[in-house]
Design an enzyme around this catalytic site. Structure first.
Site, short mmCIF file in Angstrom:
data_model
loop_
_atom_site.label_atom_id
_atom_site.label_comp_id
_atom_site.label_asym_id
_atom_site.label_seq_id
_atom_site.Cartn_x
_atom_site.Cartn_y
_atom_site.Cartn_z
CE LYS A 118 -3.07 2.87 2.77
NZ LYS A 118 -3.81 2.88 3.92
N GLY A 156 -8.72 8.98 9.05
CA GLY A 156 -8.93 9.06 10.53
C GLY A 156 -10.02 10.20 10.74
CB ALA A 179 -8.48 7.20 4.20
N GLY A 180 -11.31 7.81 5.67
CA GLY A 180 -12.23 8.64 5.78
C GLY A 180 -13.58 7.86 6.28
CG ASN A 236 -6.44 1.27 11.22
OD1 ASN A 236 -6.81 0.87 12.39
ND2 ASN A 236 -5.16 1.38 11.16
CB THR A 237 -9.37 5.77 12.47
OG1 THR A 237 -8.01 6.02 12.09
CG2 THR A 237 -9.55 6.39 13.57
#
Lengths: 256, 66
Positions: free
Chosen positions: A97, A158, A184-185, A206-207
């Protein structure tokens, strides 16, 4: 079977998850299992030489999950290339990645550095998955550079802001032939569903899971959100209309 | 001899190999990747490649990330 492929790898799950920010390894492990993910991202960092006896992250990642090393926090193409090579030596695989970050506050990609690094790594035999802006022109350049997929952001890493520019994501999906993953987001399950409804091949997050109050339950929710969005995409949603279209017959009413 | 190890100046045994350094540090070779002077040292070269004075060495491992 509804599968998707990147390079020589074929997957069933359309949810890819990170391994950062969890309160502890045990919670992470349960969340990874609950997510149903087949691919998990990991970062490459200096080993703390004063703590060489400590448990390693890898002991907590369920067997059979494919590791996707990232180049997070690299600010130049050279740093990203070196990190990718180290990740390959650790993982003994070809996936990376690719992140080349251009700004500390937003963590938005440096697209010039990204394309430059992608070209080098593709030549070296990597299967490159670049984290990129929601910009169709950059996505095309990355495809032309030989990337195996493109991974535009839904919103800053995040941030949990959700899919901020669905129109650009749709244009990217029209523009490139390689798989488009939204990376993301995402903040909650409906965001993941929106990304999939738009036609993303998969979603990486992830977050949103790791920092949820209950990461394991959120992992389950994300799995369901991704599956629901995928099915809705395949099923084909109805066109939107300004006025009503009755679901019950307008004839045979009593008292008329 | 002095080398730069993960960014810090450090004394290590003279003429040690990459594998020897990992042993000296108590690091399990299968868990890490090593770079000497910006170039990755593949595991098959751990016992043959020697480290010289002033070399810059990076020893890395996987950590949690997104």
């Amino acid at each position: 079977m509804d599968t998707w492929s990147i390079g020589k790898h074929t997957f069933t799950s359309r949810l890819l998850v990170g391994t950062g920010k969890y309160p502890d390894f045990s919670t992470m492990q349960r969340a990874l299992v609950a997510s149903g993910a087949e691919v998990v991202t990991v970062a490459v960092r200096r080993l703390d030489l004063s703590k060489t006896g400590e448990a390693s992250l890898l002991q907590w990642i369920p067997k059979g999950m494919k590791l996707l090393p990232n180049t997070a926090a690299c600010f130049t193409a050279d740093e990203a290339i070196r990190t990718a090579r180290l990740g390959r030596e650790l993982e003994m695989g070809d996936l990376v990645k690719l992140e080349v970050i251009g700004d500390r506050r937003t963590l938005f990609p440096d697209v010039e550095g990204l394309v430059e690094a992608a070209k080098v790594l593709v030549k070296e035999g990597f299967t490159v998955l670049p984290y990129t802006n929601d910009d169709p022109v950059t996505a095309k350049k990355l495809e032309d550079a030989g990337c195996a997929a493109v991974m535009p952001l839904g919103a800053p890493i995040g941030s949990g802001l959700g899919i901020r520019n669905p129109y650009n994501l749709r244009i990217i999906m029209e523009t490139v032939k390689v798989p488009v993953l939204v990376d993301a987001g995402v903040g909650t399950a409906s965001d993941a569903a929106v990304a999939m409804e738009l036609g993303a091949v998969a979603v990486l997050m992830n977050t949103a899971i790791a920092e949820a109050r209950d990461p394991v339950l959120m992992a389950e929710a994300m799995r369901a959100g991704v599956e629901a969005g995928r099915k809705a995409h395949l099923a084909g949603r109805i066109p939107t209309k300004l006025h009503a279209s009755a679901s019950s017959p307008m004839t045979g009413l009593i008292g008329t | 001899m002095q080398v730069r190890l993960n960014g810090e100046l450090r004394e290590i045994p003279e003429g040690v190999t990459v594998g020897g350094l990992l042993g000296h540090l108590g690091v399990k070779a299968q868990r890490v990747a090593v770079e000497v002077n910006d170039t990755v040292v593949t595991k098959d070269r751990y016992e043959s490649q020697r480290i010289g004075p002033g070399d810059s060495i990076e020893i890395v491992a996987f950590v949690g990330g997104g």
